[in-house]
Each structure stands twice: as structure tokens, then as C-alpha cells.
Scaffold this active site. Structure first.
Site, PDB file in Angstrom:
ATOM      1  N   SER A   1     -10.173   7.301  -0.531  1.00 29.77           N
ATOM      2  CA  SER A   1      -9.944   7.892  -1.831  1.00 29.77           C
ATOM      3  C   SER A   1      -9.546   9.367  -1.774  1.00 29.77           C
ATOM      4  O   SER A   1      -9.024   9.883  -2.754  1.00 29.77           O
ATOM      5  CB  SER A   1     -11.197   7.746  -2.695  1.00 29.77           C
ATOM      6  OG  SER A   1     -12.259   8.516  -2.155  1.00 29.77           O
TER       7      SER A   1
ATOM      8  N   SER B   1     -13.399   6.908   2.996  1.00 31.66           N
ATOM      9  CA  SER B   1     -12.502   7.785   2.232  1.00 31.66           C
ATOM     10  C   SER B   1     -12.168   9.135   2.835  1.00 31.66           C
ATOM     11  O   SER B   1     -11.307   9.831   2.310  1.00 31.66           O
ATOM     12  CB  SER B   1     -13.074   8.015   0.842  1.00 31.66           C
ATOM     13  OG  SER B   1     -12.768   6.928   0.033  1.00 31.66           O
TER      14      SER B   1
HETATM   15  N1  GLN Z   1     -12.068   2.201  -0.026  1.00 34.10           N
HETATM   16  C1  GLN Z   1     -13.482   2.086  -0.214  1.00 34.10           C
HETATM   17  C2  GLN Z   1     -13.780   1.709  -1.639  1.00 34.10           C
HETATM   18  O1  GLN Z   1     -12.861   1.622  -2.410  1.00 34.10           O
HETATM   19  C3  GLN Z   1     -14.178   3.348   0.181  1.00 34.10           C
HETATM   20  C4  GLN Z   1     -13.990   4.433  -0.783  1.00 34.10           C
HETATM   21  C5  GLN Z   1     -14.747   5.666  -0.405  1.00 34.10           C
HETATM   22  O2  GLN Z   1     -15.113   5.853   0.747  1.00 34.10           O
HETATM   23  N2  GLN Z   1     -15.008   6.486  -1.397  1.00 34.10           N
HETATM   24  O3  GLN Z   1     -14.911   1.503  -1.993  1.00 34.10           O
END
Ligand code: GLN
EC number: 6.3.5.7
Length: 491
Positions: free
Chosen positions: A158, A182
Site C-alpha cells: 500500500s 506494504s
Molecule cells: N496487500 C496487503 C493487504 O492488502 C498488505 C497491505 C499492507 O501491508 N498494508 O492487506
């Protein structure tokens, strides 16, 4: 003078100390770069006046010989961190124009050490995503493109704005957060370095919560040393976060260049996926060979519960998210849609304020926590989580110092290319990273090579709890062997 934006943070620190340039000059160079790169959509809010004021203050302190460790260094801040007096939205419509009256602990420590804020960076809405496509401010462009193509690719998510801005030389480093990958996945997609420290190493206070038992802040930077410098300022005990751990923050930079001779590096059998691109396989072997050449010993290890990590994560994370996001009710924050009564107020506000992916998570989370399903889903996922953690503990108990894996199963992809019909296609991006959050361990992603289309690929190193130093030492060995990667400017 060389272009100030292309310096590493460590080089800029030296230039500032030697008075080769001022923080105001350094800051202005970055503000111009940001202006010229608006097409990337990495920043959702630019704060030039604040940046210049902070730079002048840093210059004053440097002149007096009173400079903090990050004095005068211009940074970008993920829009998930509350910044006092500066709009903070988590890139969700539901937060509207929310302006916090307080500063997150992590950012306040960066300012304490003299850093300069350039603005707020784009991210997936509430940090839910792997491509930055769920942001209410629209997608972010990756500064990297496939050779000979002008298709805009995602920077990962993210923390897509953070990774894109650091790779495109718009800021010298950025804050990011990692709940399931993320920090590390966008770092791998943009040839930047990202570290998710041990759970409890950085305070979560003032960071918009996604899944509180998994969320952790960390830096994205252009070198392993730069990441070490940033983490030192970001980390530390905070009584305002009960999960923050009270152990001293080491001088992470001292770990750079330390010998890795005799270290035992685990290569987990279960990370060798069917259908994994040959390029990823090759990168992984190359990384192992580099560590071996530096004197480390390679051992095959087993993390048998890896295959359950992704499904368990997609129960635990939405469950916590559904609870954390209950506070966005139209009464306390940002957006409020008109309604005839209080129930309708909640419904209208949440229906128009949350994006599709966030709604999906809230529904999944509410479902797995509901009476009758709690034991079958949530409780079972928690048990799996314990087993995943134990896999790592068993590995470390056998004397393994760190574990080497690919950071992602592929290179960056195009905007709109993944997850349209099937959200699981997007979730699979985190196959190598979620286990680390489930176990609360530190993980670093370091650029290690390119695929046949010229896109960067990263390797991940996973460490023992609170042993970020070993990750920095090993990460630098990979960085030295692989070299630095800079995208050709097209924006
Ligand atoms: N891609 C993962 C999710 O959508 C991790 C996102 C993150 O680490 N904030 O939950």
C-alpha cells in the site's frame, strides 16, 4: 553542483555538514522535482511552506553546530501518519479533510531529529492493497517502465506513493507502513530499500489503524544505509502505544559493513512455488551465492505452515480492520452524509465514504467475527498464526541468523492488470511477506536485479525479533553485489 535530488541521504548529510549546500537549497530542489513529477501522483498533499520553514530552522541549527541526526533532510510522509495541522486522509473519502490536532509519534521523532516534511504521500485506502489502486486520490505511477514500453506500471502498495517518490528522487526517504507487505513489496517494485521492523519497534500511535496486531511502521529509502539512518529515528519506546517495546534503539548504521562471516542463512523450501518465474528463482540463487561469497553459510530450512499464511492473514487482517474502521461513522471524523436518523447517517456515510476494497474487508471481517463463525474462522486463523510463528522460532533455535526469500512473486504490473475479476490475484502479491507480519518479525527488501523486461526485482531477508542489525549487514552485502538501480526519467 550535482543534482541535489540524486544524493543518498548519507551523502546529503555530509554535504550539509560540510556546508556544500543548505537544507533550503536541498529542499527547494526536491520541491521542484515534486512539481515536475505530478503525473506520478505520488504526493496527495504538498507542503512547500512548511518544508521551507523547517529547512530554515535546520540550517540555523547546522550553523550553530546543534544539528540532529537527520537535520535538513527532506522526507515524504505516507498519508496514514497523522500530521498536526496537515490534512491526513489514509487516502479514504471517509476521512474527508480531516486535519489532526496531534502528530504521530514516528513523525514527531523525525522532526525532533531535524528532518523536513515535503508533503503527504499516496497509499491504498486505509493501506488495503498491493498496487496503490484503491486510493481515493487515484493510482500512483511507478517511475520504472518495461524496456521499450510506455505503459504506466503500479509501484506496488500500500505504500505506493512512498516507494514511487523515493525511486523518482522526489524525496530522500519516506515513511511507510506494513501490515502484510506494504513496505517490502513496493520497495521491490521500485528498486528501493524497505524495512518492516519487529512488531513493537516503532510506535503505532497516530498512525491510522488497519490491523493493529500486524501494523508496523518503517522507512523506504534509496540505500540500506539510508534505511538504517531513518529507522533509528523512527524506532523507540512510546508509552502511548501499549504494544511498543521498551528496549534501546541501537545505532543501526553501525551494522553496515559488519562482517557476515559465519552467519547461517536459511533458505526455506516452502517458498519455492510452483510456476514461479525462472527469473525470480535465478535472483534468489544469486542472492544466496552473494551471501555465501561474503562468508555466510547457507542451510535449507522448512517453514511448513507457509501455505496457510495468506488465507489466515485474510481472516485476521479483515477482522481487525472491521473493528478498527467502526469508528468512521459520520459523527466523529470527516465525511458526513445527510440522513433522517442515526442509523441512516451511519449507512449513508459508510456507503459513500468507503471504497470497494475497504467494504469487502469490513464485510469479510464482520462475517468471520460473527457468532457461529468466530470459532471456525477467526479462532482457527489465530491458531494457524501461532504455528507460523513457531515455524520461525524452530528455525532460529537451530542457529539460523536470517532467512533469505524473494520479496515478491513477480515484478511490477500495469495499472488495471490484476485483481479486477478476482481479488485473490492481487492478494497473492504478498505470498512471501505476510508470514513475517503474522510472526511479528523484521523483514527487509533490497533491490537485487532486473527481469528480462528491465524491471527491478527484490530479495527479502527475515530476521530474529529485534535483530534488524543483522538484516542491515546482510542487506548491504546484497546491495554491494547487485549495485544501485535508477529508473530512466520519462515524467
Ligand atoms: N496487500 C496487503 C493487504 O492488502 C498488505 C497491505 C499492507 O501491508 N498494508 O492487506
Amino acid at each position: 553542483m550535482t543534482d541535489l535530488t540524486s544524493l543518498t541521504l548519507a551523502e546529503a548529510r555530509k554535504g550539509l555538514a560540510d556546508k556544500t549546500f543548505t537544507s533550503l537549497e536541498l529542499t527547494d530542489a526536491h520541491l521542484s522535482a515534486i512539481e515536475a513529477a505530478r503525473v506520478l501522483n505520488a504526493f496527495v498533499m504538498e507542503t512547500p511552506d512548511q518544508a521551507r520553514a523547517m529547512a530554515r530552522e535546520a540550517d540555523g541549527k547546522i550553523a550553530k553546530g546543534d544539528a540532529g541526526p537527520l537535520a535538513g533532510i527532506p522526507l515524504g510522509i505516507k498519508d496514514l501518519f497523522a500530521t498536526k495541522g496537515v490534512r491526513t486522509t489514509a487516502c479514504s473519502k471517509i476521512l474527508g479533510n480531516f486535519v489532526p490536532t496531534y502528530e504521530s509519534t514516528v513523525t514527531s521523532q523525525l522532526w525532533r531529529d531535524g528532518a523536513v516534511m515535503l508533503g503527504k504521500l499516496n497509499n491504498d485506502e486505509f493501506a488495503m492493497g498491493s498496487s496503490n489502486e484503491t486510493s481515493c486520490f487515484g493510482p500512483v505511477g511507478n517511475p520504472w517502465r518495461r524496456d521499450g514500453s510506455n505503459t504506466t506500471l503500479v509501484p506496488g502498495g500500500s505504500s505506493g506513493g512512498s516507494a514511487s517518490a523515493v525511486a523518482a528522487l522526489l524525496c530522500m526517504g519516506a515513511t511507510a507502513t506494513d501490515t502484510g507487505g506494504s513496505i517490502r513489496q513496493p520497495a521491490a517494485f521500485t528498486a528501493t530499500v524497505g524495512i518492516k521492523p519487529t512488531y513493537g519497534r516503532c510506535s503505532r500511535w497516530g498512525i491510522v489503524a488497519f490491523a493493529s496486531s500486524l501494523d508496523q511502521a518503517g522507512p523506504i529509502a534509496r540505500s540500506v544505509r539510508d534505511a538504517a539512518m531513518l529507522l533509528r529515528s523512527m524506532a523507540g519506546h512510546d508509552p502511548k502505544d501499549t504494544t511498543s517495546v521498551d528496549i534501546p534503539v541501537p545505532d543501526y548504521e553501525a551494522a553496515i559493513g559488519k562482517s557476515v562471516k559465519g552467519m547461517k542463512i536459511g533458505i526455506p523450501r516452502e517458498y519455492r512455488l510452483d510456476g514461479m518465474p525462472a527469473e525470480i528463482e535465478k535472483l534468489w540463487s544469486e542472492g544466496a551465492a552473494w551471501l555465501k561469497a561474503a562468508g555466510a553459510e547457507l542451510v535449507e530450512v522448512s517453514l511448513p505452515h507457509t501455505k496457510y499464511a495468506l488465507p489466515a492473514y485474510y481472516i485476521v487482517a479483515p477482522a481487525e480492520a472491521s473493528s478498527n474502521l467502526a469508528r468512521y461513522d459520520g459523527v466523529r471524523y470527516g465525511l458526513r452524509e445527510p440522513a433522517k436518523n442515526i442509523i441512516e447517517l451511519y449507512e449513508n456515510t459508510r456507503a459513500s465514504g468507503f471504497g470497494a476494497e475497504v467494504k469487502r474487508r469490513v464485510m469479510i471481517g464482520t462475517y468471520v467475527l460473527s457468532a457461529g463463525y468466530y470459532d471456525a474462522y477467526y479462532l482457527r486463523a489465530q491458531k494457524v498464526r501461532t504455528l507460523i510463528k513457531k515455524d520461525f522460532e524452530d528455525c532460529f533455535a537451530k542457529g539460523v541468523d536470517a532467512i533469505l526469500t524473494p520479496a515478491t512473486p513477480s515484478a511490477a504490473f500495469g495499472i488495471g492488470e490484476k485483481g479486477g475479476a478476482d481479488p485473490v490475484e492481487m492478494y497473492l502479491n504478498d505470498i512471501f511477506t505476510v508470514t513475517v507480519n503474522m510472526a511479528g518479525l523484521p523483514g527487509i527488501a533490497v533491490p537485487a536485479g532486473k527481469d528480462a523486461q528491465g524491471l527491478p526485482l527484490g530479495l527479502q531477508l527475515i530476521g530474529r525479533p529485534f535483530d534488524e542489525e543483522t538484516l542491515f549487514s546482510l542487506g548491504e552485502v546484497i546491495e554491494q553485489a547487485a549495485g544501485r538501480f535508477t529508473p530512466a526519467r520519462w515524467w
